[in-house]
Enzyme design. Structure first.
Site, short mmCIF file in Angstrom:
data_model
loop_
_atom_site.label_atom_id
_atom_site.label_comp_id
_atom_site.label_asym_id
_atom_site.label_seq_id
_atom_site.Cartn_x
_atom_site.Cartn_y
_atom_site.Cartn_z
CE LYS A 121 -3.90 2.17 2.36
NZ LYS A 121 -4.83 2.11 3.50
CD GLN A 184 3.26 -8.13 10.39
OE1 GLN A 184 2.90 -7.25 9.61
NE2 GLN A 184 2.55 -8.46 11.45
CE LYS A 384 -6.40 3.07 7.96
NZ LYS A 384 -5.17 2.25 8.16
#
Length: 496
Positions: A121, A184, A384
């Site tokens: 993104k 992560q 968003k």
């Protein structure tokens, strides 16, 4: 009562058996990893096992359930107001000394699929042909050049974004900013009914895995070695935020206050609007600050949670934390972040699966002297969807060294509420429907649905609602001024 106790004991035995079965499945899974990656993979599976065990344990005991009667609005001394912070020093040497103690970490694990884009993104262009990542790099570079400091930018990627991000950041090699990355964890989805892990090997399809939320940053950051590296360099404080929040810039007043305070963890919160009722909020729980997410709220109390009368602010996910404290809570394994159970369906197979996630802000209750900081709305500017994109691309904002600056001619501090229909959902479709981004400086509310297209030089003011009915099309001509207008059906607006 005896029957209930027996039932609980039976359920505990069942869930214990499920956990043991999962451990055996994971041992088989770990054995499929390449030898060079097996240790790191085993550590990730250990973290997943902890969440899986808690998931079943809490279901059996009810331990994870929220007692709504114990949840209260935070006390005034638990939320600090931004406007009471001392202004930062004008002394460049003093500012440099503070900044050299800082690390900036951006959460960069998300894809742009919800906006119809491929890849991270952070690679979506949001303003002046610059991406989220371009703007972030420009902000940090400006700090480093202005103050002669070395603020490193760290990106926490997921397995979905790491390869593309590695290619993208090559273009910043000549910039005055040191970019570091780590991944992560990658956890296995598991079947909702059988509890069997979806992947059958280390190299199983990406759809079989998931990144377990940004609450994973503490363990992953430490496991990467970067936490120790930053401490060895004398870094004291880390500022964490979402890469798509264009308002999350380094604020010297906040930095100065935290360095001079005893707070190990500070969460930025801001006032709720109608668009924020689902956001997590800080609550007082037995005298301790705690992050409460919508997923944790009992169904009968959801409306109370969403109201702005009891919980007036929400978590921006702009988090400041002391690095030595992060090291301590990870080393002592005291973090037990609230589980967010996220049910999913794999589209291709229809299989119902479960993801177990955690939120980074939930760690606040495990740090000493954690507080909330009520900040101006300008520090929360996420993108968003394409409605948010319209805001940041409009004349409401200008750019200053990578930071968004609200137009001083905007009469009110609140932003317009923009709702764009599914026809505008993909970035490519959204861009094709605007010959030019309208003037929305005096806009309060905009709703657009259906086959609607905007010409150049359009001005929108007040409340504007445009609805093209099925099979019809509405074209807003060049130079149109719509003020407090409702346009429906297949009406065409004449040029002025």
């Amino acid at each position: 009562m005896i029957r209930n106790a027996s039932l609980v004991k039976f359920e505990s035995q069942v869930y214990s058996a499920m956990t043991e079965a999962m451990r055996r499945e994971l041992e088989v899974l770990i054995a499929t990893a390449p030898e060079s990656k097996r240790l790191a993979f085993a550590q990730e599976m250990e973290g997943f096992t902890e969440l899986f065990t808690r998931y079943h344990s809490e279901r059996a005991s009810g331990k994870g359930a929220i007692n709504w009667m114990e949840i209260h609005t935070p006390r005034p001394n638990q939320i600090l107001q931004y406007d009471v912070l001392a202004q930062p020093t004008d002394n460049i040497d003093a500012a440099r000394a503070m900044l050299n103690k800082l690390v900036v970490l951006k959460l960069n694990g998300g894809l742009g699929t919800t906006m119809g884009c491929v890849g991270p993104k952070s690679a979506i262009e949001v303003r002046s042909q610059m991406t989220f990542l371009d703007l972030t790099v420009r902000q940090i570079e400006f700090l480093n050049q202005t103050y002669g400091c070395d603020v490193p930018l760290i990106l926490m990627n997921s397995f979905n974004t790491t390869d593309d991000t590695a290619k993208i950041i090559q273009k910043y090699k000549s910039h005055d900013v040191r970019i570091l990355t780590f991944n992560q964890s990658r956890y296995p989805r598991f079947n909702h009914e059988s509890n069997a892990p979806c992947p059958n090997s280390f190299d199983s399809d990406k759809r079989m895995w998931f990144p377990p939320g940004h609450g994973d940053l503490y363990d992953s950051f430490a496991r990467s070695g970067l936490l120790q590296e930053m401490l060895d360099q004398g870094r004291e404080l880390m500022f964490v935020s979402n890469v798509d929040n264009l308002g999350a810039t380094v604020d010297l007043a906040i930095l100065q206050h935290i360095l001079q305070s005893a707070s190990e963890f500070v969460m930025e919160v801001t006032d709720k609007t109608r668009a924020d009722v689902k956001g997590g909020t800080l609550v007082d729980h037995h005298g301790c600050l705690r992050l409460l997410e919508l997923a944790q709220v009992p169904p009968q109390h959801v409306d109370e949670f969403k109201s702005i009368s009891k919980f007036r602010s929400f978590n921006t996910n702009n988090l400041w934390m002391r690095l030595d404290a992060v090291y301590r809570v990870v080393a002592e394994r005291t973090l037990e972040l609230e589980l967010i159970v996220n049910p999913k369906t794999i589209p291709e197979t229809g299989e119902k699966v479960v993801q177990l996630e955690t939120a980074a802000g939930a760690a606040i209750r495990f740090f000493k002297n954690g507080i909330g900081l009520s900040v101006p709305r300008s520090r929360f500017l996420p993108v968003k969807g394409t409605g948010d994109l319209l805001l940041v691309q409009s004349n409401l904002y200008s750019l200053s060294h990578g930071a968004m600056v609200l137009n001083k001619n905007r009469a009110v501090s609140t932003l317009p509420l923009i709702k764009l229909g599914s026809e505008f959902g993909r970035v490519s479709d959204y861009l094709s429907r605007f010959a030019q981004i309208p003037d929305i400086l005096e806009l309060d509310h905009l709703t657009v649905t259906g086959d609607v297209n905007f010409g150049s030089g359009v001005t929108l003011r007040g409340t504007v609602i445009i609805v093209a009915t099925h099979g019809q099309r509405i074209d807003i001509p060049n130079g149109s001024i719509l003020e407090n207008k409702i346009v429906t059906g297949h009406l065409r607006i004449l040029d002025h």
